[in-house]
Design an enzyme around this catalytic site. Structure first.
Site, PDB file in Angstrom:
ATOM      1  N   TYR A  52       0.859  -1.176   0.117  1.00  0.00           N
ATOM      2  CA  TYR A  52      -0.082   0.054   0.188  1.00  0.00           C
ATOM      3  C   TYR A  52       0.851   1.273   0.025  1.00  0.00           C
ATOM      4  O   TYR A  52       0.712   2.179   0.633  1.00  0.00           O
ATOM      5  CB  TYR A  52      -0.767   0.095   1.242  1.00  0.00           C
ATOM      6  CG  TYR A  52      -2.132  -0.688   1.156  1.00  0.00           C
ATOM      7  CD1 TYR A  52      -2.398  -1.585  -0.058  1.00  0.00           C
ATOM      8  CD2 TYR A  52      -3.159  -0.734   1.966  1.00  0.00           C
ATOM      9  CE1 TYR A  52      -3.652  -2.320  -0.395  1.00  0.00           C
ATOM     10  CE2 TYR A  52      -4.367  -1.412   1.911  1.00  0.00           C
ATOM     11  CZ  TYR A  52      -4.634  -2.273   0.463  1.00  0.00           C
ATOM     12  OH  TYR A  52      -5.797  -3.080   0.425  1.00  0.00           O
ATOM     13  N   TYR A  89     -14.192  -0.385  -2.734  1.00  0.00           N
ATOM     14  CA  TYR A  89     -12.704  -0.936  -2.057  1.00  0.00           C
ATOM     15  C   TYR A  89     -12.106  -1.828  -3.081  1.00  0.00           C
ATOM     16  O   TYR A  89     -12.507  -2.917  -3.780  1.00  0.00           O
ATOM     17  CB  TYR A  89     -12.821  -1.557  -1.045  1.00  0.00           C
ATOM     18  CG  TYR A  89     -11.540  -2.083  -0.024  1.00  0.00           C
ATOM     19  CD1 TYR A  89     -10.733  -0.909   0.080  1.00  0.00           C
ATOM     20  CD2 TYR A  89     -11.364  -3.205   0.228  1.00  0.00           C
ATOM     21  CE1 TYR A  89      -9.551  -1.321   0.759  1.00  0.00           C
ATOM     22  CE2 TYR A  89     -10.364  -3.481   0.966  1.00  0.00           C
ATOM     23  CZ  TYR A  89      -9.461  -2.373   1.338  1.00  0.00           C
ATOM     24  OH  TYR A  89      -8.171  -2.846   1.968  1.00  0.00           O
ATOM     25  N   HIS A  90     -10.986  -1.597  -3.569  1.00  0.00           N
ATOM     26  CA  HIS A  90     -10.009  -2.416  -4.499  1.00  0.00           C
ATOM     27  C   HIS A  90     -10.508  -2.147  -5.930  1.00  0.00           C
ATOM     28  O   HIS A  90     -10.603  -3.255  -6.707  1.00  0.00           O
ATOM     29  CB  HIS A  90      -9.923  -3.868  -3.963  1.00  0.00           C
ATOM     30  CG  HIS A  90      -9.202  -4.171  -2.875  1.00  0.00           C
ATOM     31  ND1 HIS A  90      -9.283  -5.207  -2.054  1.00  0.00           N
ATOM     32  CD2 HIS A  90      -8.141  -3.447  -2.120  1.00  0.00           C
ATOM     33  CE1 HIS A  90      -8.468  -5.199  -1.086  1.00  0.00           C
ATOM     34  NE2 HIS A  90      -7.627  -3.884  -1.327  1.00  0.00           N
TER      35      HIS A  90
END
Length: 909
Positions: free
Chosen positions: A611, A829-830
């Site tokens: 990340y 998300y993602h």
């Protein structure tokens, strides 16, 4: 793709009848042979009306955003207000809004919602403002009702127009006590349904075994004339024939899906029918019984329903008078129910089916029977006659529907994946001759259900063409279930000024990382070591390449670099290579070579990280910082990659501390996803997500210069920053949340204008976006505008509960946002989004939370911005570039000459 544990049932709708207060029905007539509307109305008759009844909840399940142990969501089905669902209040308080989702397991036509508060004499958790939504697939939700409940323990009932749904979502927006409490409770929930509508009667004829003669004539036709003042009666003047009495309706032609009969007795009690039998026939000679029963001796409307059937004649046989007053039968009104909403008599054809093998029944119809244990398979038993690809499976829905997707369940034979469809195309048609593609791609080689979705389009026919077998095992195709996804209403397409969503592209993985490959114009995507989940870091990555011109998706698994590239830093190098650093194998670097479609290992990072954020510098080097998700937590100071020497070196003068947010999960999240922008002289501007900004110099040991706060903005975890004008140094920041997970979002928007490196920028707050969101993506378009798409209104990982389906388009000339056409699939998300070479936008992914997780989205969709349309609903012809000079390389500040085949107003590089 949705990883449901069972198949999706989309054909048959369970239905119950109800009774109620008096209503007057004015029923629109339609051609029931074709389903098309006509500008007529059937006769009307005042009738004793219908009231809501609750659907049978057997087998239903409930899930919620939050619950306190001991107060689970399933308590709303236990038939007692003494237990309840309650949101979490200990050890931490889950904040509003709260929602509970009801899965009815089958499709129902619903028109009401009933909620019983907790019944222990405590008003604690009583709900105030609420919203009720319904969905066919738990993805696209339609609001059916909203309002505010009173603060008491009485049962609450909310009625709304008929809506076809499998799922119901009840969202509590506030509590009723008015004390600011954040938790809510619900004792019981029921979903209400209504009857089928009645059929138009303009072509009907009625006959009876007996009619009363003049002067008090009561003909059979009087029972179907829609007038409450006339009625049919058997003879009572003079002779009175004995039971049984027969009343026959001839509809004039065979009508699809007749599903019941309504009976209203005569104005007086004499002749009310008691015992009865109902028969059907298509020729008027051969009769089949469909139901029987006994009606009570009162003036209420009586109804009986049966399985929808295609029939011309219906015969009601009266066996007794309800009050035993005499041998008469009579009726003010007799009508039939239209059950087309309840059953779809779909038919199927396939290019091949295995019907000769004693070991397997491979008939095509097996893929429409609702039973996952049966399946369709193409021929295989006769080895001398095994047809090869492509194979097709065509569904004729017998009428037009608003179709927005298709679900494909591979055969469920344990240990046998033979025939799993890989590459495929899905097309729709109104006449079975002209076909329009709506989705394509490649499905993963497993036994989970696959779902492809697209904006709703009206069609009668749906065709799935299998191009390859997912495991390359042979020339076969197979399916346990293939079902169309049908909208409850047909929506008009958004105006072209809002852009249009195009075909859906299926992937054999969840695309959580992506990059455009400039050398080929292809899109490279990947997930992790597994197609739909992360973890373990076992040195491999599942990838795929999408070719936009052909629509083909090609999967490969990268093992030679021993790198699980989930959640890394990604950069496009000055030489066109793609450099991926960190992630689940947090010390690794992998490099993609477009000319050979291959990967090689790069130098290892000094500090393992995941990340992390990464950016290519003005000198061709690469800068990365942060990333405590991977490797040891904390101290993820900057590193510099030199592509000439293939080395990473630390930049101690660029520490991570200045970029940290105040995230409640600590350093594990505080240094994630920095917003980095390369500027002149190898400098990097840090715009967020922390509210404090910084300049980094990457020369030598590096240095850091604070750039001040981002105006009055707050930390914006999982928000976006995008440079839409590099020459003027203009950056748009939008959205985000105070914390990475479990946090409210903002709609804040700012324009950052950069000056020379190491000087404070100008921050200008602008009008907020229409939607507060996090986990969204933003893409700069060729005209300088910015498309903001996807995200959730409340930041929660692996959840689609508060998905925002409406993109917004930012116009830098006016600093305003305009809402665009809604997406079909949530992108949260993602998820990823990038600009394609043809000026469309590729939006994909979301999830990566394992088998069965409904937040997994194994697909992408292409958005066509408004500039791709002519203004008359037609797609503009894109100018074609003929030559460029120089053909390949140009130095900074150099000139590029471009020649096209048509006149252009502007050019963007």
């Amino acid at each position: 793709m949705l990883g449901f544990n069972s198949y999706i049932s989309l054909i048959f709708i369970t239905h119950l009848i109800y009774r109620a207060n008096s209503l007057t029905h004015k029923l629109p007539a339609r051609d029931i042979r074709t389903g098309t509307g006509v500008e007529q109305y059937a006769p009307t008759i005042p009738v004793a009306g219908f009231a809501p009844i609750q659907l049978d909840r057997a087998g239903w399940t409930a899930t919620a955003d939050s619950f306190q142990p001991g107060c689970e969501p399933q308590n709303v089905f236990d038939n007692t207000g003494g237990t309840w669902w309650e949101t979490q209040f200990n050890p931490t308080m889950a904040p509003l809004p709260h929602n509970i989702v009801i899965d009815m397991k089958n499709l129902h036509v619903i028109n009401g919602f009933r909620m019983l508060p907790r019944q222990d004499n405590s008003p604690s958790g009583n709900i105030g403002q609420y919203k009720i939504e319904a969905s066919l697939d738990r993805r696209a939700w339609g609001t059916v009702a909203s309002g505010t409940y009173t603060n008491d323990q009485a049962r609450k009932t909310t009625m709304f127009p008929n809506f076809l749904a499998r799922y119901v979502r009840f969202t509590a927006l506030s509590t009723a006590e008015g004390k600011g409490y954040q938790y809510v409770t619900v004792g019981e929930i029921d979903i209400l349904s209504g009857p089928d509508p009645t059929l138009p009667r303009q072509n009907w004829q009625a006959t009876a075994d007996s009619e009363n003669p003049l002067p008090n004539q009561h003909r059979a036709a009087d029972a179907i004339d829609g007038a409450s003042t006339t009625y049919w009666s058997t003879q009572f003047d003079g002779a009175s024939p004995t039971f049984p009495h027969v009343f026959t309706i001839d509809q004039g032609f065979s009508v699809k899906a007749v599903s019941g009969l309504s009976y209203l007795g005569p104005p007086t009690a004499k002749g009310r029918i008691g015992q009865f039998i109902i028969h059907k026939s298509n020729d008027g000679s051969n009769w089949v019984q469909v139901t029987s029963g006994t009606w009570t001796d009162d003036a209420n409307l009586k109804s009986v329903e049966f399985n929808p059937t295609t029939v011309r004649y219906i015969r009601l046989t009266a066996l007794s008078e309800a009050g035993n007053r005499g041998p008469w039968a009579a009726a003010s009104d007799i009508n039939l129910f239209d059950g087309t909403r309840r059953a779809a008599d779909f038919t199927v054809t396939a290019d091949s089916e295995e019907i000769t093998s004693p070991a397997e029944d491979g008939h095509a119809i097996n893929a429409l029977d609702g039973d996952p244990a049966t399946f369709w398979t193409t021929k295989w038993a006769n080895t001398n006659n095994v047809p090869g690809y492509p194979h097709f499976f065509r569904i004729d829905m017998q009428a037009t529907y608003a179709v927005h997707g298709l679900s494909y369940l591979p055969r469920q034979t344990p240990g046998n994946k033979q025939g799993n469809v890989g590459q495929h195309v899905i097309e729709i048609s109104s006449d079975g001759a002209g076909w329009t593609p709506v989705a394509r791609g490649a499905w993963e080689d497993d036994m989970q259900v696959k779902v492809s979705e697209w904006p709703g389009v009206t069609a009668r026919y749906l065709r799935l063409t299998a191009l390859t077998e997912a495991g390359n095992r042979g020339p076969w195709a197979a399916a346990a279930e293939i079902k169309p996804l049908i909208q409850s209403t047909s929506l008009s397409p958004a105006p072209e000024s809002q852009g249009r969503w195009g075909e859906t592209i299926a992937f054999p993985l969840v695309p959580v990382a992506t990059t455009l490959v400039p050398a080929t114009g292809e899109v490279l995507v990947w997930s992790a070591w597994n197609p739909d989940k992360y973890g373990d870091g076992n040195g491999k990555t599942v990838t795929a390449i999408f070719n936009p011109p052909t629509g083909l998706v090609t999967q490969s698994t990268v093992t030679n670099t021993q790198h699980d590239m989930f959640c890394p830093g990604i950069s496009l190098s000055a030489s066109g290579l793609i450099v991926v650093a960190g992630g689940n194998n947090a010390e690794k670097t992998s490099i993609y070579h477009p000319d050979t479609y291959s990967w090689s290992s790069g130098a290892q990072l000094v500090l393992p990280r995941g990340y992390n954020s990464q950016v290519t510098l003005s000198n061709g080097g690469i800068f990365t910082i942060g990333g405590s998700w991977g490797g040891a937590q904390g101290g993820k100071n900057a590193e510099y990659y030199d592509p000439n020497t293939n080395t990473w070196t630390l930049r101690p003068g660029c520490p991570v501390a200045p970029i940290l947010t105040a995230d409640k999960q600590g350093i594990y999240r505080q240094d994630n996803h920095a917003w980095l922008f390369a500027r002149q002289n190898n400098s990097v501007f840090h715009a967020g997500p922390s509210k404090n900004m910084n300049w980094f110099s990457t020369d030598g040991q590096g240095s850091t210069t604070p750039a001040g706060p981002r105006g009055n903005d707050v930390d914006a975890m999982n928000g976006n920053a995008v440079m839409y004008d590099a020459v003027a140094g203009k950056i748009l920041t939008i959205g985000g949340a105070l914390h990475y997970d479990d946090s409210y979002t903002t709609a804040n928007a700012n324009i950052i204008t950069l000056g020379p490196p190491n000087t404070p920028p100008t921050v200008t707050p602008i009008q907020s976006a229409h939607y507060a969101r996090a986990f969204h993506n933003s893409v700069v378009l060729p005209d300088g505008k910015v498309l903001v798409l996807g995200g959730t209104n409340y930041a929660r990982v692996f959840s689609d509960d508060t998905s925002i389906l409406y993109p917004e388009l930012f116009d830098p000339d006016t600093n305003t946002f305009t809402v665009m056409a809604p997406m079909t699939v949530p992108r949260n998300y993602h998820s990823v989004a990038i600009l394609l070479p043809d000026a469309t936008v590729f939006a994909a992914g979301g999830g990566l939370c394992g088998v069965g997780c409904t937040a997994n989205h194994y697909d992408a969709q292409i958005f066509k911005p408004p500039y791709l349309f002519n203004g008359d609903q037609s797609v503009a012809v894109r100018p074609r570039i003929l030559t460029t000079e120089p053909a390949r390389d140009v130095s900074l500040g150099g000139m590029v000459s471009v020649r096209t085949d048509s006149e252009i107003r502007a050019f963007s590089l």
